[in-house]
Design an enzyme around this catalytic site. Sequence first.
Site, PDB file in Angstrom:
ATOM      1  N   HIS A 199       0.861  -1.187   0.000  1.00  0.00           N
ATOM      2  CA  HIS A 199       0.000   0.000   0.000  1.00  0.00           C
ATOM      3  C   HIS A 199       0.895   1.233   0.000  1.00  0.00           C
ATOM      4  O   HIS A 199       0.753   2.123   0.833  1.00  0.00           O
ATOM      5  CB  HIS A 199      -0.952  -0.015   1.202  1.00  0.00           C
ATOM      6  N   ASP A 278      -5.886 -13.042   0.103  1.00  0.00           N
ATOM      7  CA  ASP A 278      -6.449 -11.735   0.493  1.00  0.00           C
ATOM      8  C   ASP A 278      -7.978 -11.845   0.594  1.00  0.00           C
ATOM      9  O   ASP A 278      -8.707 -10.887   0.316  1.00  0.00           O
ATOM     10  CB  ASP A 278      -6.037 -10.631  -0.489  1.00  0.00           C
ATOM     11  N   ALA A 317     -11.739  -4.562  -3.374  1.00  0.00           N
ATOM     12  CA  ALA A 317     -11.775  -4.657  -1.902  1.00  0.00           C
ATOM     13  C   ALA A 317     -11.563  -6.096  -1.474  1.00  0.00           C
ATOM     14  O   ALA A 317     -12.500  -6.810  -1.134  1.00  0.00           O
ATOM     15  CB  ALA A 317     -13.111  -4.143  -1.390  1.00  0.00           C
TER      16      ALA A 317
HETATM   17 ZN   LIG Z   1      -5.447  -7.690   2.545  1.00  0.00          ZN
END
Ligand SMILES: [Zn+2]
Length: 387
Positions: A199, A278, A317
């Site tokens: 990120h 994820d 997401a």
């Molecule tokens: Zn994640």
Amino acid sequence: MTTEQPTARPAPTRLWCERLVTPVGERRGVLLTLADGRVADLQPVAAPPADVERVAGWTVPGFVDTHGHGGGGHDYATLDVDEARAARAFHRAHGTTTALASLVTADLDTLVAQIGTLAPLVRTGELAGLHLEGPFLSPAKKGAHTESLLVPPTPEAVDRLLEAGDGTLGMVTIAPELPGALAAIARFVAGGVAVAVGHTDGDETDARRALDAGATVATHLFNAMRPIHHREPGPVPVLLADERVVVELIGDGFHLHRDVVAMAVDAAGLDRVALITDAMVATGMPDGGYTLGGLDVVVRHGEARLVEADGSPGSIAGSTLTMAAGFAFLVSLGLSIPGAAHLAASTPARRHGLEGRGTIEVGGAADLCVVDDAGRLQRVLQDGVWV
Ligand SMILES: [Zn+2]
């Protein structure tokens, strides 16, 4: 092993495996002896003995998912330990015999409370550790994290999380360009926590500095970081090339084009790539509305996206991937079954220091996945018990 094992489930003492993937490669015709949730012996036996259960197809190490947020309608970001157990059980049934539980960005008080809920599951071995994905992330690459809760990694914040984790934190994702990030990386690493670069809006220099400070993982390479430009390479080439790093790849065919997955595996090699899910709460659930870290998410055709203020779909997401589906995806790219097992089990286990996991060998955990020639999951054995 202390994972809960309902006695109703069969716990074989011997299995004859047609094709077995071991650390030294594929072996055909192997008799496994299991005891106390571990592999006690491993012998070549050409044909299955009459009284022994025969396992057809490929027996590979149980999958190791080092980045996942939940599944089956259950979220690891919870104050209810049974909800976390239910998320864990969902993924276990889909081949994940070892898991880190990932927590998305929250305010520090909430994170500390969530850590307190999950830490007992790390101590019992039901989870291999906790992964903090946030709050030390770049607002420019926030993905599905709440921007107002992103903070720089001050020494106070780092120490508070280390203290709350008390040895149960396995990994933390940090954007290395944030003020104080390099000192924070060193502090986490000294505290026994792997640091992942992710990120991040940083460039190649920021990535190199992070690795020199002790970072060893790339959080979902390519996603939520600067893309490669031929004159402004950004972090991706450094993370792919540096031997100190294991790169996470989300193998759902949506986060990354299959050509990019194949290229990254070629560039980094089997010993430096970890398949991750994820996965978020909607994994294994119908399309519809869900939440992630308090943000509204809509899932359509299995693709999870934030809901923007005007109701339109926004950033990706998380995923609705299972390790079983990711494994079959890798095989569909042309990877061999032993190669896919490297990415789904051996490499993440070794890179995260999860001893006795991710390989099938004497003394290791009796964690096995059985797959067919296309890599499709057939059965799961966890700690010597069929799931
Ligand atoms: Zn994640």
